[in-house]
Motif scaffolding. Structure first.
Motif, PDB file in Angstrom:
ATOM      1  N   PRO A 112     -30.504  23.466 -20.655  1.00 40.88           N
ATOM      2  CA  PRO A 112     -30.560  24.328 -19.608  1.00 40.88           C
ATOM      3  C   PRO A 112     -31.828  25.085 -19.598  1.00 40.88           C
ATOM      4  O   PRO A 112     -32.604  25.112 -20.620  1.00 40.88           O
ATOM      5  CB  PRO A 112     -29.452  25.514 -20.228  1.00 40.88           C
ATOM      6  CG  PRO A 112     -29.348  25.312 -21.832  1.00 40.88           C
ATOM      7  CD  PRO A 112     -29.534  23.705 -21.929  1.00 40.88           C
ATOM      8  N   THR A 119     -31.499  30.307 -21.392  1.00 37.68           N
ATOM      9  CA  THR A 119     -30.550  30.597 -22.572  1.00 37.68           C
ATOM     10  C   THR A 119     -30.543  32.007 -22.990  1.00 37.68           C
ATOM     11  O   THR A 119     -31.316  32.759 -22.106  1.00 37.68           O
ATOM     12  CB  THR A 119     -31.023  29.728 -23.751  1.00 37.68           C
ATOM     13  OG1 THR A 119     -32.158  30.190 -24.271  1.00 37.68           O
ATOM     14  CG2 THR A 119     -31.089  28.312 -23.244  1.00 37.68           C
ATOM     15  N   GLU A 149     -27.726  25.658 -10.678  1.00 42.35           N
ATOM     16  CA  GLU A 149     -26.617  24.587 -10.889  1.00 42.35           C
ATOM     17  C   GLU A 149     -25.863  24.299  -9.414  1.00 42.35           C
ATOM     18  O   GLU A 149     -25.762  25.072  -8.749  1.00 42.35           O
ATOM     19  CB  GLU A 149     -25.762  24.970 -11.868  1.00 42.35           C
ATOM     20  CG  GLU A 149     -26.244  25.103 -13.231  1.00 42.35           C
ATOM     21  CD  GLU A 149     -25.239  25.618 -14.406  1.00 42.35           C
ATOM     22  OE1 GLU A 149     -24.259  26.242 -14.038  1.00 42.35           O
ATOM     23  OE2 GLU A 149     -25.629  25.649 -15.675  1.00 42.35           O
ATOM     24  N   ASN A 207     -29.393  27.999 -13.735  1.00 39.47           N
ATOM     25  CA  ASN A 207     -29.083  27.026 -14.631  1.00 39.47           C
ATOM     26  C   ASN A 207     -29.172  27.195 -15.981  1.00 39.47           C
ATOM     27  O   ASN A 207     -30.064  27.612 -16.902  1.00 39.47           O
ATOM     28  CB  ASN A 207     -30.350  25.901 -14.438  1.00 39.47           C
ATOM     29  CG  ASN A 207     -30.064  24.691 -15.388  1.00 39.47           C
ATOM     30  OD1 ASN A 207     -29.103  24.594 -16.037  1.00 39.47           O
ATOM     31  ND2 ASN A 207     -30.891  23.811 -15.090  1.00 39.47           N
ATOM     32  N   THR A 208     -27.828  27.707 -16.519  1.00 38.89           N
ATOM     33  CA  THR A 208     -27.730  28.193 -18.016  1.00 38.89           C
ATOM     34  C   THR A 208     -26.558  26.787 -18.649  1.00 38.89           C
ATOM     35  O   THR A 208     -26.218  27.244 -19.634  1.00 38.89           O
ATOM     36  CB  THR A 208     -27.070  29.461 -17.993  1.00 38.89           C
ATOM     37  OG1 THR A 208     -25.592  29.263 -17.446  1.00 38.89           O
ATOM     38  CG2 THR A 208     -27.982  30.503 -17.458  1.00 38.89           C
TER      39      THR A 208
END
Length: 555
Positions: free
Chosen positions: A365, A368, A322, A359-360
């Motif tokens: 996302p 996970t 992110e 990237n959660t």
């Protein structure tokens, strides 16, 4: 961080209680052979309740799933070691007052986790299943168990060098095997596994618990399931063959060509065949990388990964990480992808945790709580084949160029990104320099001038750098394999550690080569550890190279 063995398995809990911290992992295994701790032969029979438990435990322990809400074991096993040394991640947390493995001040308490997990979860589980009839009752499932064992043990020997293997479970002190013998044993076990898997047919016996057991290839008919396990076995053989190419090129060639021989069942070629371990859906376990990034903010993007992905304009970056969130504290670099340099000076968690995270978040996302960790991909196998083509091996199924490009294509498909054609034709973009937004002493020039587009006129060394760099980008976030390949080849070129607190034991430019043997082994298996150091051929520190880590060019 803390140890919490609750809810991992009945087996491990019983052993921790009996052995406590005073018994070594290998001697715990010896004790296991003497005491079933209340588990009967009926429990352990091929269709008993613990067939599911032990088989699942072995699969999950390769990557060490977090259990009971505490992924600390995985954090020590991989994320604060290989994930950082590979150039994928770096922690914004100044553990141990800033003196820790990330700047080569090796922490004894961190260095035994991979060792412990291999013996307490993988080898013990598989050994009990085999002793209670797994190979006889369900040969194909026994073959899959051998693949799991080799995959797990290979990761651990590639962390330390010599490890106990051939004599684990015998009485007395447990000797270590030299790494050359370990690889020979791995190839033999893969021979046994592939024969068992190739023999499976519609009339072969199979437990009705198979869907509970198989976390790697679930929801398939058994014929397809075991064909995939066979492809995985061959792909793993290819990976191991390539690993030893600088120290035993003839054996590497023989094993690689065996793996690639179509008559032996083929290798992984499609993303549907990727080696990934399903997270159980009972809510007890979670993806540990997701957990430590999302809930603890203990891991962030590494500057080396940022350098390549931003420099190349790689569209996979948004799937992996992110950008820095829009926040008043991040004026000037909000919305950008910014990592942290390995061993960065002046780490302050409240600042550095704002940098690019896994990237959660968002509506879709990539990671996970239930994302299955991927341990081997079709893309990796194409890059292994590309290197094989470069070395003139048979059965690779293409040219180095075509297999290199197929590897990139397969990775793009895996992550669902577009722009493949422009990416493969890019002969100008290069890795970027790194600028630390908080501390200029961590800044670094670009690590390489390598571009993306294949160049048939380049030297073999440059071609290999291109193959390995793209393989490294494709196998994210599997830091253990990435670190091993960096040590073998020197690629991709990574930023060296910014601060080196090893007191001269680890060379800053060469970078860390292994973890020291666990302190617990010194305490309880001391004579054999000394023998292991002799087998290692150097001091028991992070600067000593492994058997296959030969200090010479790749060709």
């Amino acid at each position: 961080m803390k140890y919490n063995f609750k809810n991992i398995t009945k087996l491990m809990l019983a052993f921790v209680v009996l052995g406590s911290a005073m018994s070594s992992c290998t001697k715990d295994f010896e004790e296991y052979n003497k005491n079933n701790n209340g588990l009967t032969d009926e429990d352990l029979a091929a269709d008993g309740k613990d067939l599911v438990l032990f088989f699942k435990t072995a699969q999950m322990a390769i990557y060490n799933f977090s259990g009971g809400g505490d992924p600390n074991s995985y954090q020590l096993q991989q994320n604060l070691n290989a994930d950082v040394f590979s150039g994928y991640f770096m922690s914004p947390t100044p553990f141990n007052s800033g003196q820790n493995n990330l700047n080569y001040a090796m922490v004894n308490g961190w260095n035994g986790e991979p060792f412990k997990v291999l013996y307490l979860d993988v080898i013990k589980s598989i050994d009990k299943l085999q002793k209670n009839g797994l190979d006889k009752n369900y040969p194909a499932l026994g073959g899959a168990a051998k693949v799991i064992k080799v995959a797990a043990a290979n990761r651990v020997t590639d962390i330390y060098g010599p490890i106990p293997y051939s004599k684990v479970g015998t009485s007395g002190d447990i000797p270590y095997d030299k790494q050359a013998d370990l690889y020979t044993a791995f190839f033999k076990e893969l021979d046994e596994a592939t024969e068992a898997l190739k023999s499976f047919n519609a009339q072969s016996p199979m437990t009705d618990k198979i869907e509970e057991i198989d976390l790697v290839y679930p929801n398939l008919d058994n014929q397809t399931r075991f064909k995939n396990w066979l492809k995985l076995a061959n792909s793993l053989r290819l990976r191991l063959a390539v690993r030893i190419v600088k120290v035993d090129p003839q054996l590497a060639k023989v094993q690689a060509e065996k793996a690639l021989d179509p008559a032996n069942g083929g290798v992984i070629e499609a993303n549907s065949e990727n080696f990934k371990v399903k997270v159980p859906t009972d809510g007890t376990f979670s993806n540990p990388l997701w957990f430590i990034s999302k809930n603890w903010a203990d891991t962030r993007m590494n500057a080396s990964l940022q350098s390549y992905m931003t420099g190349y304009g790689d569209p996979r970056i948004s799937k992996y990480m992110e950008p820095v969130p829009v926040d008043k504290q991040t004026t000037g670099f909000a919305g950008k992808y910014i990592g942290i340099r390995t061993g960065a000076a002046g780490i302050e968690k409240d600042k550095y945790q704002m940098l690019s995270a896994l990237n959660t978040g968002g509506s879709t996302p990539s990671f996970t709580a239930t994302t299955a960790p991927i341990l081997m991909t079709a893309a990796e196998v194409y890059f292994l084949r590309a290197e094989g083509a470069l070395r003139g091996w048979a059965n690779v199924g293409g040219t180095a160029k075509s297999l290199y490009e197929k590897g990139v294509e397969t990775s793009f498909a895996q992550w669902g990104v577009s722009g493949l054609s422009a990416y493969l034709q890019d002969n100008t973009s290069k890795a970027a320099a790194y600028v630390d937004p908080f501390n200029a002493s961590n800044n670094a020039d670009a690590p390489t001038t390598l571009t993306i587009q294949w160049n048939d006129a380049a030297s073999n060394e440059e071609k290999l750098e291109r193959i390995i760099t793209q393989k490294w980008l494709a196998i994210f976030p599997e830091g253990q394999e990435a670190w091993s390949e960096f040590r073998r080849t020197g690629y991709p070129k990574l930023f060296p550690v910014a601060v080196n607190n090893s007191a001269g034991l680890i060379d800053t430019k060469i970078q860390i080569r292994r973890l020291p043997f666990p302190q617990n082994e010194y305490n309880t298996n001391a004579a054999e550890v000394q023998n292991a150091i002799s087998l290692l051929g150097g001091a028991d520190n992070g600067g000593t190279r492994l058997w296959w880590d030969v200090n010479k060019g790749n060709f």
